[in-house]
Write a protein that holds these residues in place. Structure first.
Motif, short mmCIF file in Angstrom:
data_model
loop_
_atom_site.label_atom_id
_atom_site.label_comp_id
_atom_site.label_asym_id
_atom_site.label_seq_id
_atom_site.Cartn_x
_atom_site.Cartn_y
_atom_site.Cartn_z
N SER A 29 75.95 74.35 61.57
CA SER A 29 76.17 75.01 62.87
C SER A 29 75.45 74.28 63.99
CB SER A 29 75.70 76.47 62.81
OG SER A 29 76.48 77.21 61.89
N ASP A 30 74.23 73.82 63.71
CA ASP A 30 73.49 73.08 64.73
C ASP A 30 74.21 71.78 65.11
OD1 ASP A 30 71.52 75.00 64.74
OD2 ASP A 30 70.19 73.90 63.39
N ILE A 31 74.71 71.08 64.11
CA ILE A 31 75.38 69.81 64.38
C ILE A 31 76.66 70.04 65.19
CG2 ILE A 31 76.56 67.84 63.33
CD1 ILE A 31 74.59 68.10 60.98
N LEU A 32 77.43 71.05 64.82
CA LEU A 32 78.67 71.31 65.54
C LEU A 32 78.41 71.64 67.00
CD1 LEU A 32 80.66 73.45 62.92
CD2 LEU A 32 80.85 71.00 63.38
N GLU A 33 77.30 72.30 67.27
CA GLU A 33 77.00 72.71 68.64
C GLU A 33 76.26 71.64 69.44
OE1 GLU A 33 74.87 76.38 68.53
OE2 GLU A 33 76.45 77.46 67.45
N GLU A 34 75.49 70.79 68.78
CA GLU A 34 74.56 69.93 69.52
C GLU A 34 74.81 68.43 69.37
OE1 GLU A 34 70.67 70.97 68.15
OE2 GLU A 34 70.87 73.08 68.74
N ALA A 35 75.62 68.00 68.43
CA ALA A 35 75.76 66.56 68.17
C ALA A 35 76.25 65.79 69.38
CB ALA A 35 76.69 66.33 66.98
N HIS A 36 77.08 66.42 70.22
CA HIS A 36 77.60 65.71 71.39
C HIS A 36 76.49 65.38 72.39
CE1 HIS A 36 77.64 69.87 72.92
NE2 HIS A 36 77.54 69.32 74.11
N ARG A 37 75.36 66.08 72.30
CA ARG A 37 74.23 65.79 73.19
C ARG A 37 73.42 64.59 72.69
NH1 ARG A 37 73.66 71.63 72.74
NH2 ARG A 37 74.45 72.62 74.64
N HIS A 38 73.75 64.09 71.51
CA HIS A 38 73.00 63.00 70.90
C HIS A 38 73.89 61.78 70.61
CE1 HIS A 38 69.50 65.66 70.34
NE2 HIS A 38 70.40 66.59 70.10
N GLY A 39 74.99 61.69 71.32
CA GLY A 39 75.83 60.51 71.22
C GLY A 39 77.12 60.67 70.45
N ALA A 40 77.37 61.84 69.88
CA ALA A 40 78.62 62.06 69.16
C ALA A 40 79.73 62.42 70.13
CB ALA A 40 78.46 63.16 68.12
N LEU A 41 80.92 61.93 69.85
CA LEU A 41 82.10 62.32 70.64
C LEU A 41 82.64 63.67 70.19
CD1 LEU A 41 83.99 58.89 70.59
CD2 LEU A 41 82.79 59.92 72.54
N GLY A 42 82.31 64.05 68.99
CA GLY A 42 82.73 65.32 68.40
C GLY A 42 82.24 65.36 66.98
N ALA A 43 82.21 66.55 66.40
CA ALA A 43 81.67 66.70 65.04
C ALA A 43 82.50 67.71 64.27
CB ALA A 43 80.20 67.14 65.08
N ALA A 44 82.54 67.54 62.95
CA ALA A 44 83.30 68.44 62.09
C ALA A 44 82.75 68.37 60.68
CB ALA A 44 84.78 68.07 62.09
N LEU A 45 82.96 69.44 59.93
CA LEU A 45 82.71 69.42 58.50
C LEU A 45 83.78 68.54 57.86
CD1 LEU A 45 81.03 70.69 56.15
CD2 LEU A 45 82.80 72.45 56.01
N SER A 46 83.37 67.62 57.01
CA SER A 46 84.32 66.72 56.36
C SER A 46 84.93 67.41 55.15
CB SER A 46 83.62 65.43 55.94
OG SER A 46 84.52 64.54 55.32
#
Length: 317
Positions: free
Chosen positions: A233-250
């Motif tokens: 949940s943290d990654i889905l909400e915050e990864a874009h603030r750390h250089g990700a264009l988007g995030a998802a469960l693989s």
């Protein structure tokens, strides 16, 4: 007459594209096939320790599926199996094995099955095409499976689109991840899923990297699976603030996929993802990968006619 078949790993769903959207990455399951008088199945390497060394092996059962579709007996062969794809991590390990086996059998039989038949055999065995389609064709694939067949559109990956994967050191079975999903969804959730899946496919088709963090939102499976994957949940909400264009469960997880722009450094994203692991008391690895565009490749080892020398892609591209 030995040949090798190499099938890539895959990441399915990419957020809202549940059971219908996926891409391939260059971690491979490789078969080395040698026709001979008696069938042998030989799993190699520590990753496959304990897997069946006989005709009950999943790869060999996949080969039998292709032979059945072709309506021909499967010739005996020695089948050596190796894999770089981590098992039960949401990177399509079963799809890579399935596709590799189907393509290997088709090669042994003289290629009686075309691309559409190969995909249909694989998708019907898996129950959905989201992993097997990119494993077979490479790139990004949108696909459906229904009573009329398996249908797909392959997208060439947008320029500068790279993948970062966080692969935790624990397994999560697909059956367990599917068991937590609700049996029914609200109209609002269905509309959200449809609109975001459509936007994601369009953004990937047109190279609109700026839309990915919006398009990859999902209420169909990720929120329900989040308790099974600490830190998701943290990654889905915050990864874009750390250089990700988007995030998802693989896929079904526990691997998490982040898109990144290959023109930018991923150092900050790596630090963030490693910090999520540490915060949740987990270990794992973070990898930057390109999107594989070749899909499953057959390579002749020796003694094949000149027209078949070297690499062969079953898709004909």
């Amino acid at each position: 007459m030995t040949f090798t078949v190499r099938a890539p790993a895959s990441s399915a769903n990419l957020g809202p594209g549940f059971d219908s959207l996926g891409l391939s990455v260059p971690l491979f399951t490789t078969l080395r096939v040698t026709p001979q008088e008696v069938t042998e199945v030989v799993p190699l390497g520590p990753a496959l320790a304990g897997t069946p060394a006989d005709k009950s092996n999943y790869v060999y059962r996949a080969m039998q599926l292709a032979a059945k579709r072709a309506g021909r007996p499967l010739p005996p062969a020695r089948v050596e199996i190796e894999t770089e794809v981590p098992l039960a991590r949401g990177l399509g390990s079963s799809a890579a094995a399935l596709v590799a086996g189907i393509v290997a059998a088709n090669e042994l039989l003289g290629r009686p099955l075309d691309d559409e038949a190969l995909l249909d055999v694989a998708a019907r065995e898996e129950g959905h095409p989201d992993n097997v389609a990119p494993a077979l064709f490479g790139g990004i694939v949108v696909a459906t499976l229904d009573k009329l067949g398996t249908h797909y559109v392959r997208l060439e990956p947008p320029a500068h689109l790279g993948v970062t994967v966080l692969i935790p050191d624990f397994e999560l079975s697909t059956s367990k991840a599917r068991a937590v999903l609700p049996k029914e969804y609200s109209r609002a959730d269905a509309v959200h899923a449809l609109s975001h899946a459509a936007l994601l496919a369009a953004a990937l088709a047109q190279g609109r990297l700026d839309l990915l963090k919006h398009a990859m939102q999902d209420y169909i499976h990720q929120i329900w699976r989040a308790p099974l994957v600490p830190g998701l949940s943290d990654i889905l909400e915050e990864a874009h603030r750390h250089g990700a264009l988007g995030a998802a469960l693989s896929g079904a997880g526990p691997t998490v996929l982040c898109f990144h722009d290959t023109r930018d450094s991923t150092e900050q994203l790596h630090r963030y993802l490693q910090g999520v692991l540490n915060k949740n008391g987990l270990t794992g690895r973070v990898l930057d990968l390109p999107i594989d565009t070749a899909g499953t490749v057959v390579e002749a080892a020796q003694c094949l006619p000149s027209a078949d020398q070297g690499r062969h892609n079953p898709t004909g591209r």
